[in-house]
Design an enzyme around this catalytic site. Structure first.
Site, PDB file in Angstrom:
ATOM      1  CE  LYS A 178      17.537   7.598  20.119  1.00  0.00           C
ATOM      2  NZ  LYS A 178      16.682   6.993  20.687  1.00  0.00           N
ATOM      3  NE  ARG A 193      14.322   5.985  16.652  1.00  0.00           N
ATOM      4  CZ  ARG A 193      13.662   4.834  17.081  1.00  0.00           C
ATOM      5  NH1 ARG A 193      13.681   4.046  17.897  1.00  0.00           N
ATOM      6  NH2 ARG A 193      13.659   3.912  15.858  1.00  0.00           N
ATOM      7  N   GLY A 214      13.471   5.062  27.969  1.00  0.00           N
ATOM      8  CA  GLY A 214      12.457   5.661  27.824  1.00  0.00           C
ATOM      9  C   GLY A 214      11.467   6.413  28.667  1.00  0.00           C
ATOM     10  CG  MET A 218      11.710  12.214  27.056  1.00  0.00           C
ATOM     11  SD  MET A 218      13.122  13.244  26.952  1.00  0.00           S
ATOM     12  CE  MET A 218      14.508  12.875  26.573  1.00  0.00           C
ATOM     13  NE  ARG A 222      21.195   3.592  24.630  1.00  0.00           N
ATOM     14  CZ  ARG A 222      19.788   3.899  25.104  1.00  0.00           C
ATOM     15  NH1 ARG A 222      18.471   4.965  25.005  1.00  0.00           N
ATOM     16  NH2 ARG A 222      18.589   2.486  25.445  1.00  0.00           N
ATOM     17  CG  HIS A 229      11.885   0.782  29.176  1.00  0.00           C
ATOM     18  ND1 HIS A 229      11.220   0.980  28.690  1.00  0.00           N
ATOM     19  CD2 HIS A 229      12.993   1.811  28.350  1.00  0.00           C
ATOM     20  CE1 HIS A 229      11.401   2.176  27.486  1.00  0.00           C
ATOM     21  NE2 HIS A 229      12.407   1.637  26.740  1.00  0.00           N
ATOM     22  CB  SER A 286      40.225  15.929  62.683  1.00  0.00           C
ATOM     23  OG  SER A 286      38.737  14.752  61.958  1.00  0.00           O
ATOM     24  CB  CYS A 295      36.249  12.590  61.512  1.00  0.00           C
ATOM     25  SG  CYS A 295      36.061  13.979  62.318  1.00  0.00           S
ATOM     26  CE1 TYR A 307      41.613  11.959  58.630  1.00  0.00           C
ATOM     27  CE2 TYR A 307      43.815  13.169  59.143  1.00  0.00           C
ATOM     28  CZ  TYR A 307      42.184  12.284  59.608  1.00  0.00           C
ATOM     29  OH  TYR A 307      42.054  12.990  60.771  1.00  0.00           O
TER      30      TYR A 307
HETATM   31  C1  PEP Z   1      30.709  16.088  62.601  1.00  0.00           C
HETATM   32  O1  PEP Z   1      30.527  17.486  63.866  1.00  0.00           O
HETATM   33  O2  PEP Z   1      31.331  16.604  61.799  1.00  0.00           O
HETATM   34  C2  PEP Z   1      31.412  15.190  63.307  1.00  0.00           C
HETATM   35  C3  PEP Z   1      32.869  14.141  62.762  1.00  0.00           C
HETATM   36  O3  PEP Z   1      31.407  15.238  64.695  1.00  0.00           O
HETATM   37  P1  PEP Z   1      29.417  14.745  65.091  1.00  0.00           P
HETATM   38  O4  PEP Z   1      29.171  14.057  63.908  1.00  0.00           O
HETATM   39  O5  PEP Z   1      30.398  13.372  65.984  1.00  0.00           O
HETATM   40  O6  PEP Z   1      29.270  15.775  65.848  1.00  0.00           O
END
Ligand code: PEP
Ligand code: MG
Length: 900
Positions: A27, A97, A106, A108, A364, A482, A792, A859, A879
């Site tokens: 502000k 303020r 809102g 504070m 803002r 708010h 992975s 993953c 990926y």
């Molecule tokens: C992991 O361990 O990150 C994984 C993808 O396998 P899970 O969660 O099935 O053990």
């Protein structure tokens, strides 16, 4: 601490600028900037966040010399404004303020009309010629000051409903009742004069102190209280939710009061330079004639629209600012354009018209929901206001979630019982059971209930309950109240200003258009349209593909990102959903999820319970066609995109029959005694299943399982290939810690695959790779990569085993760790880059030292977490793979990482 602690602004000049948010708060920095831009801003000064930090550390002391610095700035303000603080003839009044680096709407405190005393009141009456206005300002000062400074900042915690503010409100109501009037405006000067005497007596009686009658005492009391409000209950709760560090502190802005309540020629309002609910490029705002700012945000009076496009159900019959004060509206609209051009983003502004003159009190960056964020980013790019890169950075990846959110099923909606209408403050659908207090909402949501928090007014004290609720419904309030701001910021379904609600919170009941509802009753909200329905309606999944702005933004994201985005899916439906969201393959198909179906759990159990290989093979034979069918479905759904299928991972006992009935059933099926089954189940029990007989250890002890799965994968691949569908199967071995383990399983996989391919007379390229989810595998990645064709990272297990926190039990202690700041975030949600991240980096480097082009992905759950995605980009993964609904989030996060 820096020597400069007070920054002056006003009269087209300022000592600070928009760049100084850390020191001056959002502000203060923007007031300075607006002043520099020549926008009419009432003069004032900002006391820095440094002073707040000092104040907190020293238990409420100020740095030496601060008072003198404040006085110097005050003198400058007096000179510009041509009036003096505390002057009986020509008094200057201040607002005090808060203003943190990041807006905490809102959360504070604010105190207005500082400087009104028995000495200055006559002067102001003479100057304004409006006695009613002066006493109204004074009663507001007493209400705010006694509440914020004399009660809250003094650490007094009154019983529910017994706070000084409520007691004063009660006195005011008594006076209105006695006079037989409904609105505050109907009290005249004489009434208010009497009321302030009643107020002062009440303050003395309740708080045992006189209301301060010295302007300096008022000012410093207010400054301290605002600093203290940084550590107030709701500010702390909000910071926890929004992850705002507790040591930032707030700045304090002391600014000349301008009055929107000086009669019919005065007004006050709030506006957004674009519609914060839809993102549309139209000036959107609300105002009230003859009112102070708090009246607009407190949601007590129904605000009017500033222009035609801002009109809503509740304001459509009221004249707009454009209609009432066309010249001033025009000036406001020009300021809007100036501000957007300068800041290059949607602004949320507060303005006041004092006796026909417009002042800007604040600007803002405006909060917006995901839908609006996407539209604004894309349109601002098209208008040339921002670059494509900036547009990509304008949307928080998590916000996309809202576009993917379910809505009430329109079919169910068309038949549903409509209870009432209100303002559409937060889009999407919300279905849940009514509760009437924030604490109840939090408690019941913790029990796993879907909750709708129903409140009379939109109080920032409810922030924890609002967070816990599926949706929020209030009887009062406008689009800028708010609750509306906060809910919109979170992308939560919210309806405010639903006037038909008649709530009795203490009895936990409400009536709405003749219908009585109580705690626990189901209602459904359409937050996009602002409609409340009786009962529990169904949901429909969102369809972002129909949103042109979303599609545009995502096309920019896809163009810029370096990371591929895959999905974790183990059935054709999820695979399809993920593809629709832009997944470029499956990064993890957990085959164990395929064995729980009613058509196969028996065969699976048989396979586990038999003692000999022959028996196991027989059971596997039953499973083979079922698995094959699964993979055919998935390959078809992914139509030519790579599909990583992981061999069986979890501990076997997860599949076992644990209750008497299923044990009996199994005994009959297998022709053995129930006792024998029980014994076997007992013998498979493990003390620590997470570190037990799971992952590749299963495939190594029972190679026929791996063989069956690979046979099903490759047979399915051959089948679809013959039908003209392209397939890229990738076979992934879980829980590998040594090269030898992988070698063992690779051999089983390759032997089986080659056999199937030969039999089918087809050539399909397939890969055999590994999860890296055991710390040893990361350490030995160079050796492992001699055998693995891809890596992975399973960061769920890798986090579990690096920290030594059981995935299944961490829920017991992690919340305490987070509350005590022993960990900055849940490492199972956001990758611990410092620790676990080292193993990931090392794994990639060592793996690629052996195999230069080693394909690497992730993953674990972290594959859909924006911060973790940024990390994956930085360490050079190919990926990330995440659940279908997080695919768009990961796409945008990956693009942002590339742009940054
Ligand atoms: C992991 O361990 O990150 C994984 C993808 O396998 P899970 O969660 O099935 O053990
Ligand atoms: Mg794992």
């Amino acid at each position: 601490m820096a020597a400069k602690q007070v920054y002056f602004f006003g009269g087209g000049k300022a000592e600070g600028s928009a760049k100084m948010k850390e020191l001056l708060g959002g502000k203060g920095a923007n007031l300075a900037e607006m002043s520099r831009l020549g926008i009419p801003v009432p003069a004032g000064f900002t006391i820095t966040t440094d002073v707040c930090t000092y104040f907190m550390k020293t238990g409420g002391k100020y740095p030496n010399g601060l008072k003198e610095k404040v006085n110097t700035a005050l003198k400058k303000v007096e000179k510009i404004m041509g009036s003096r603080f505390g002057d009986p003839q020509n008094p200057l009044l201040f607002s005090v303020r808060s203003g943190a680096r990041i807006s905490m709407p809102g959360m504070m405190e604010t105190i207005l009309n500082i400087g009104l005393t028995s000495a200055t009141i006559p002067g102001l009456i003479a100057k304004s010629g409006n006695e009613r206005f002066v006493y109204d300002a004074y009663r507001r000062l007493i209400m705010m000051y006694s509440d914020v400074v004399m009660e809250k900042a003094a650490g007094i915690e009154p019983k529910e409903g017994k706070g000084i503010r409520q007691q004063l409100e009660h006195e005011m109501q008594k006076m209105k009742d006695a006079k037989g009037v409904k609105f505050d405006m109907e009290l005249d000067a004489k009434d208010l004069k009497r009321l302030v005497d009643v107020f002062k007596k009440k303050v003395k009686q309740v708080l045992k102190k006189d209301f301060p009658n010295n302007p300096d005492d008022q000012l410093w009391g207010a400054i301290s209280a605002v600093f203290r409000s940084w550590n107030g209950k709701r500010a702390k709760a909000y910071r926890r939710i929004e992850n705002i560090p507790g040591d930032w502190g707030t700045a304090v802005n002391v600014q000349t009061m301008v009055f929107g309540n000086m009669g019919e020629n005065s007004a006050t309002g709030v506006a957004f330079t674009r519609d914060p609910a839809t993102g549309e490029n139209k000036f959107y705002g609300e105002f009230l004639v003859d009112a102070q700012g708090e009246d607009v945000v407190a949601g007590i009076r129904t605000p009017q629209a500033i222009n035609k496009v801002s009109k809503s159900v509740t304001s459509k019959h009221l004249p707009s600012l454009e209609e009432l004060m066309p010249k001033l509206y025009d000036q406001l609209a020009k300021t809007r354009t100036k501000l957007e051009k300068h800041y290059r983003d949607m602004q949320d502004v507060e303005f006041t018209i004092q006796d026909g003159k417009l002042y800007m009190l604040q600007t803002r960056v405006g909060k917006r929901n995901g839908l609006a964020a996407v539209r604004m980013a894309v349109e601002m790019r098209k208008e040339g206001l921002i670059s494509e890169k900036e547009a990509l950075l304008r949307v928080k990846p998590e916000q996309l979630d809202e576009l993917l959110h379910p809505m009430l099923d329109p079919k169910a909606e068309s038949k549903a019982d409509k209870l009432a209408g209100g303002l559409p403050a937060g889009p999407g659908g919300g279905v849940g059971q009514i509760v009437f207090t924030a604490d109840d909402a939090e408690a019941q949501a913790k029990q796993g209930k879907d909750i709708i928090l129903v409140r009379d007014e939109t109080s920032p004290e409810d922030v924890h309950g609002m967070r816990a609720a599926q949706a929020i419904l209030t009887a009062k309030g406008g689009m800028t109240s708010h609750a509306a701001l906060v809910a919109r910021g979170w992308g939560k379904c919210c309806i405010v200003g639903c006037g038909a609600l008649n709530i009795n919170a203490s009895k936990k009941v409400m009536s709405v258009n003749g219908k009585k509802l109580g705690e626990g009753d189901w209602i459904s909200l359409n937050g996009t349209k602002g409609i409340v329905y009786d009962g529990k309606l169904g949901f429909l999944p969102a369809d972002p593909e129909k949103n042109v702005h979303y599609k545009k933004l995502m096309s920019w994201a896809d163009k810029r990102r370096k990371l591929g985005i895959r999905t974790n899916a183990d059935n054709p439906h999820d695979a399809q959903t993920a593809r629709k969201f832009g997944a470029e393959g499956i990064g993890l198909c957990r085959t164990e999820h395929m064995f729980f179906g009613p058509d196969r759990i028996t065969a699976m159990r048989q396979m586990i319970l038999v003692d000999d290989e022959a028996g196991r093979k027989k059971a596997l034979k039953k499973l083979l066609p079922l698995q094959r069918k699964d993979f055919i479905g998935i390959f078809k759904a992914m139509n030519g995109l790579p599909v990583t299928i992981r061999t069986l991972d979890p501990p076997l006992h997860e599949f076992l029959p644990n209750d008497e009935t299923s044990q009996k059933e199994m005994a009959e099926q297998m022709g053995v005694t129930v006792e024998a089954i029980k014994e076997k189940v007992q013998s498979l029990h493990e003390a620590n299943p997470m570190l037990g007989h799971r992952g590749c250890r299963l495939g190594i002890t029972y190679p026929e399982i791996t063989a069956m799965q690979v046979q099903a994968i490759i047979e399915a691949a051959c089948r679809v290939a013959k039908q003209g569908v392209k397939v890229h199967p990738e076979i992934m071995i879980p829980l590998v810690g040594t090269k030898a383990e992988l070698e063992n399983q690779r051999k089983v996989a390759v032997d089986t695959a080659e056999m199937v391919l030969q039999k089918n007379g087809v050539r399909i390229k397939y890969l055999v790779g590994t999860m890296i989810e055991i710390p040893r595998a990361a350490l030995m990645a160079d050796e492992v990569a001699q055998v693995a064709e891809f890596f992975s990272f399973g960061t769920n297990d890798l986090t579990q085993m690096t920290f030594g926190y059981s995935r299944d039990d961490a829920g017991k202690f992690l919340p305490h760790y987070l509350a005590k700041k022993i960990l900055p975030a849940d490492p199972f949600q956001t990758l611990d880059q410092e620790g676990v991240g080292q193993l990931v980096e090392m794994g990639i480097q060592r793996g690629r030292a052996t195999r230069k082009d080693l394909k690497v992905g992730i993953c674990g759950e972290h594959g859909g977490d924006p911060k973790s995605v940024e990390f994956c980009h930085r360490v050079g993964m190919n990926y990330v793979s995440c659940s279908p609904f997080r695919v768009p989030i990961a796409r945008l996060a990956a693009a942002q990482a590339a742009v940054r």
